[in-house]
Design a protein around this motif. Structure first.
Motif, PDB file in Angstrom:
ATOM      1  N   VAL A 119       7.553  20.477  -0.921  1.00 17.04           N
ATOM      2  CA  VAL A 119       6.942  21.191  -2.035  1.00 17.04           C
ATOM      3  C   VAL A 119       5.455  20.869  -2.107  1.00 17.04           C
ATOM      4  CG1 VAL A 119       6.922  21.551  -4.527  1.00 17.04           C
ATOM      5  CG2 VAL A 119       9.093  21.213  -3.330  1.00 17.04           C
ATOM      6  N   ALA A 120       5.110  19.586  -2.168  1.00 16.06           N
ATOM      7  CA  ALA A 120       3.716  19.175  -2.287  1.00 16.06           C
ATOM      8  C   ALA A 120       3.569  17.731  -1.849  1.00 16.06           C
ATOM      9  CB  ALA A 120       3.217  19.346  -3.727  1.00 16.06           C
ATOM     10  N   LEU A 121       2.423  17.422  -1.251  1.00 11.16           N
ATOM     11  CA  LEU A 121       2.061  16.065  -0.872  1.00 11.16           C
ATOM     12  C   LEU A 121       0.661  15.771  -1.377  1.00 11.16           C
ATOM     13  CD1 LEU A 121       3.238  15.694   2.850  1.00 11.16           C
ATOM     14  CD2 LEU A 121       4.242  14.594   0.841  1.00 11.16           C
ATOM     15  N   ILE A 122       0.394  14.491  -1.628  1.00 11.94           N
ATOM     16  CA  ILE A 122      -0.936  14.060  -2.018  1.00 11.94           C
ATOM     17  C   ILE A 122      -1.218  12.720  -1.353  1.00 11.94           C
ATOM     18  CG2 ILE A 122      -0.053  13.044  -4.170  1.00 11.94           C
ATOM     19  CD1 ILE A 122      -2.788  13.813  -5.437  1.00 11.94           C
ATOM     20  N   THR A 123      -2.406  12.600  -0.760  1.00  6.67           N
ATOM     21  CA  THR A 123      -2.787  11.368  -0.093  1.00  6.67           C
ATOM     22  C   THR A 123      -3.301  10.357  -1.109  1.00  6.67           C
ATOM     23  OG1 THR A 123      -5.115  11.901   0.322  1.00  6.67           O
ATOM     24  CG2 THR A 123      -3.489  12.773   1.875  1.00  6.67           C
ATOM     25  N   ARG A 136       0.839  -1.183   0.000  1.00  6.71           N
ATOM     26  CA  ARG A 136       0.000   0.000   0.000  1.00  6.71           C
ATOM     27  C   ARG A 136       0.882   1.244   0.000  1.00  6.71           C
ATOM     28  NH1 ARG A 136      -2.737  -0.611   4.568  1.00  6.71           N
ATOM     29  NH2 ARG A 136      -1.649   1.000   5.794  1.00  6.71           N
ATOM     30  N   VAL A 137       0.499   2.233  -0.783  1.00  8.84           N
ATOM     31  CA  VAL A 137       1.166   3.525  -0.800  1.00  8.84           C
ATOM     32  C   VAL A 137       0.242   4.543  -0.143  1.00  8.84           C
ATOM     33  CG1 VAL A 137       2.187   5.342  -2.199  1.00  8.84           C
ATOM     34  CG2 VAL A 137       2.412   2.955  -2.908  1.00  8.84           C
ATOM     35  N   ASN A 138       0.736   5.201   0.881  1.00 10.19           N
ATOM     36  CA  ASN A 138      -0.055   6.218   1.565  1.00 10.19           C
ATOM     37  C   ASN A 138       0.188   7.577   0.906  1.00 10.19           C
ATOM     38  OD1 ASN A 138      -1.054   4.285   3.375  1.00 10.19           O
ATOM     39  ND2 ASN A 138       0.677   4.579   4.760  1.00 10.19           N
ATOM     40  N   TYR A 139       1.132   8.335   1.417  1.00 11.76           N
ATOM     41  CA  TYR A 139       1.455   9.623   0.840  1.00 11.76           C
ATOM     42  C   TYR A 139       2.432   9.471  -0.314  1.00 11.76           C
ATOM     43  CZ  TYR A 139      -0.502  11.656   5.115  1.00 11.76           C
ATOM     44  OH  TYR A 139      -1.325  12.018   6.153  1.00 11.76           O
ATOM     45  N   MET A 140       2.326  10.352  -1.296  1.00 13.19           N
ATOM     46  CA  MET A 140       3.339  10.572  -2.308  1.00 13.19           C
ATOM     47  C   MET A 140       3.521  12.074  -2.457  1.00 13.19           C
ATOM     48  SD  MET A 140       2.672   7.722  -5.300  1.00 13.19           S
ATOM     49  CE  MET A 140       4.408   7.704  -5.772  1.00 13.19           C
ATOM     50  N   GLY A 141       4.688  12.484  -2.883  1.00 14.84           N
ATOM     51  CA  GLY A 141       4.886  13.906  -3.055  1.00 14.84           C
ATOM     52  C   GLY A 141       6.287  14.268  -3.468  1.00 14.84           C
ATOM     53  N   TRP A 142       6.608  15.546  -3.259  1.00  9.42           N
ATOM     54  CA  TRP A 142       7.861  16.105  -3.730  1.00  9.42           C
ATOM     55  C   TRP A 142       8.476  17.018  -2.691  1.00  9.42           C
ATOM     56  CZ3 TRP A 142       9.680  14.486  -8.425  1.00  9.42           C
ATOM     57  CH2 TRP A 142       8.761  13.857  -9.263  1.00  9.42           C
ATOM     58  N   PHE A 143       9.783  16.893  -2.514  1.00  7.03           N
ATOM     59  CA  PHE A 143      10.600  17.801  -1.737  1.00  7.03           C
ATOM     60  C   PHE A 143      11.657  18.395  -2.660  1.00  7.03           C
ATOM     61  CE2 PHE A 143       8.550  15.257   1.357  1.00  7.03           C
ATOM     62  CZ  PHE A 143       8.600  15.902   2.578  1.00  7.03           C
TER      63      PHE A 143
END
Length: 121
Positions: A48-52, A30-37
């Protein structure tokens, strides 16, 4: 193991646009959060941004209104559409994911190798 592979970095003029992609692969339950730093020379890494997993997003104030994060759960891929780019956006951008490798595995943080984004003035 979970691997994150980034693409889309490069050189762009101020005011231009760039689209980053990051695909997660490997043993994924399972993948919870994904995003960018991102991290600029002489500065600490910043969000920078996160997406649930259900599409709720969070942005840094400095990019709000200019950047859009999205994800394709079927492809385990996260995107960062960057518009109206500024010189201050120049940094190494790192893909991020919080994921479980199995149902009884605790969540762990995973990072991409980083991709350079350079915005010319």
């Amino acid at each position: 193991q979970v691997q994150l592979v980034e693409s889309g970095g490069g050189l762009v003029q101020a005011g231009g646009s760039l689209n980053l992609s990051c695909a997660a692969s490997g043993s994924i339950f399972r993948v919870n959060y994904m995003g960018w730093f991102r991290q600029a020379p002489g500065k600490q890494r910043e969000l920078v941004a996160l997406i649930t997993s259900v599409g709720v997003t969070t942005y840094a104030d400095s990019v709000k209104g200019r950047f859009t994060v999205s994800r394709d759960n079927g492809k385990n891929t996260v995107y960062l559409q960057m518009n109206s780019l500024k010189a201050d956006d120049t940094a190494v951008y790192y893909c991020y994911a919080e994921a479980l490798r199995a149902w009884n595995d605790p969540p762990r943080n995973y990072w991409g190798q980083g991709t350079q984004v350079t915005v010319s003035s």
